[in-house]
Enzyme design. Sequence first.
Site, PDB file in Angstrom:
ATOM      1  N   HIS A 136       3.235  -3.723   3.374  1.00  0.00           N
ATOM      2  CA  HIS A 136       2.850  -3.169   2.072  1.00  0.00           C
ATOM      3  C   HIS A 136       1.326  -3.139   2.023  1.00  0.00           C
ATOM      4  CE1 HIS A 136       2.037  -7.339   1.132  1.00  0.00           C
ATOM      5  NE2 HIS A 136       3.295  -7.659   1.385  1.00  0.00           N
TER       6      HIS A 136
ATOM      7  N   HIS B 218      -0.767  -6.198   3.241  1.00  0.00           N
ATOM      8  CA  HIS B 218      -0.985  -6.293   4.692  1.00  0.00           C
ATOM      9  C   HIS B 218      -2.089  -5.313   5.115  1.00  0.00           C
ATOM     10  CE1 HIS B 218       3.460  -7.477   4.575  1.00  0.00           C
ATOM     11  NE2 HIS B 218       2.902  -8.519   5.178  1.00  0.00           N
TER      12      HIS B 218
HETATM   13  P1  AMP Z   1       3.862 -11.959   5.880  1.00  0.00           P
HETATM   14  O1  AMP Z   1       4.221 -10.649   6.536  1.00  0.00           O
HETATM   15  O2  AMP Z   1       4.476 -12.156   4.550  1.00  0.00           O
HETATM   16  O3  AMP Z   1       4.005 -13.129   6.814  1.00  0.00           O
HETATM   17  O4  AMP Z   1       2.294 -11.863   5.570  1.00  0.00           O
HETATM   18  C1  AMP Z   1       1.371 -11.580   6.583  1.00  0.00           C
HETATM   19  C2  AMP Z   1      -0.005 -11.813   6.036  1.00  0.00           C
HETATM   20  O5  AMP Z   1      -0.223 -10.964   4.917  1.00  0.00           O
HETATM   21  C3  AMP Z   1      -0.224 -13.248   5.533  1.00  0.00           C
HETATM   22  O6  AMP Z   1      -1.536 -13.657   5.857  1.00  0.00           O
HETATM   23  C4  AMP Z   1      -0.034 -13.102   4.049  1.00  0.00           C
HETATM   24  O7  AMP Z   1      -0.713 -14.090   3.294  1.00  0.00           O
HETATM   25  C5  AMP Z   1      -0.653 -11.737   3.815  1.00  0.00           C
HETATM   26  N1  AMP Z   1      -0.168 -11.161   2.560  1.00  0.00           N
HETATM   27  C6  AMP Z   1       1.122 -11.035   2.163  1.00  0.00           C
HETATM   28  N2  AMP Z   1       1.166 -10.514   0.920  1.00  0.00           N
HETATM   29  C7  AMP Z   1      -0.111 -10.323   0.527  1.00  0.00           C
HETATM   30  C8  AMP Z   1      -0.730  -9.835  -0.662  1.00  0.00           C
HETATM   31  N3  AMP Z   1      -0.010  -9.436  -1.704  1.00  0.00           N
HETATM   32  N4  AMP Z   1      -2.081  -9.798  -0.725  1.00  0.00           N
HETATM   33  C9  AMP Z   1      -2.820 -10.229   0.341  1.00  0.00           C
HETATM   34  N5  AMP Z   1      -2.299 -10.690   1.489  1.00  0.00           N
HETATM   35  C10 AMP Z   1      -0.971 -10.739   1.572  1.00  0.00           C
END
Ligand code: AMP
Length: 282
Positions: A34, A37
């Site tokens: 999204h 990311h």
């Molecule tokens: P994930 O795919 O959920 O493991 O997230 C991958 C990276 O994206 C991690 O460093 C998360 O903290 C970051 N992330 C996920 N959602 C958000 C968001 N809404 N805003 C900023 N970073 C995000």
Amino acid sequence: MRIFKRADDIEDFTKRAKQKNATIGFVPTMGALHSGHLGLLHESKQQCDISVCSIFVNPTQFNDTNDFKKYPRTTEKDIEVLAEAECDVLFLPEVQDIYPEKNVKHYDLETLETVFEGKFRPGHFQGVCQVVDRLFTIVQPDQVFFGQKDYQQCMVIHRLLKITPEFENIYMHIVPTFREKDGLAMSSRNMRLTDEQRKTAPVIYQTLQFLKYNIKPGNLSTLLQEAKGKLIDAGLKPDYISIANANTLEIVEHWDGYSPLVALIAAFLGEVRLIDNMLLAD
Ligand code: AMP
């Protein structure tokens, strides 16, 4: 965009890039991408010569097998989105590349492992460290990008960098949380919400804002009770709603008016567990 599926191949690529003095920025993800990311990728592109994203739904960080099974997987779409965002390299490893051996390391995370996400998801941060350790070792990044959305995870990664001599030169950026227009923190898990639940979900953000605007020095229990009531009245089931020292994550019951604070929420909306946080005083 180059796509690598094997650890050896990307290792080779980054080794050659480094010989040419290119800096490597790395954004690890679990996919179902999204704009949050992409915000991390954007930051990496600003800071580094080559930006690498990885997509790997890491089994060892899920303490709930149902959550692992139901985690959204949208790899084809993710590839399109990353190519459009001009990501240079995508690493799409298989489980055997990340975990070639049965034995996995154990990390000394001190109290980070026993509070909040550590407490409610036993083993979760060990799993995070296992995958991040392996990904950093393969990708050899100069700079890494993580989201403040996962506040405690950022602290865990800091700790991992501190306790791993091989990673001492890696610089970590923490990127502020990207939100939908109504305040809901972007998350891959939001896809699993029904239309009705999606309308309710911003109550988490509203509750964090309520805490931010109403906090005063002194005892915080009445304020927290009121905030918790807002989540429950909206139909959420909170695992926790707490205020903690933003540097140590120690729970703060009585605020001196000076210490940096973060409010943290984890709550179920139906089957979907959502987390969010907000700095209250920093
Ligand atoms: P994930 O795919 O959920 O493991 O997230 C991958 C990276 O994206 C991690 O460093 C998360 O903290 C970051 N992330 C996920 N959602 C958000 C968001 N809404 N805003 C900023 N970073 C995000």
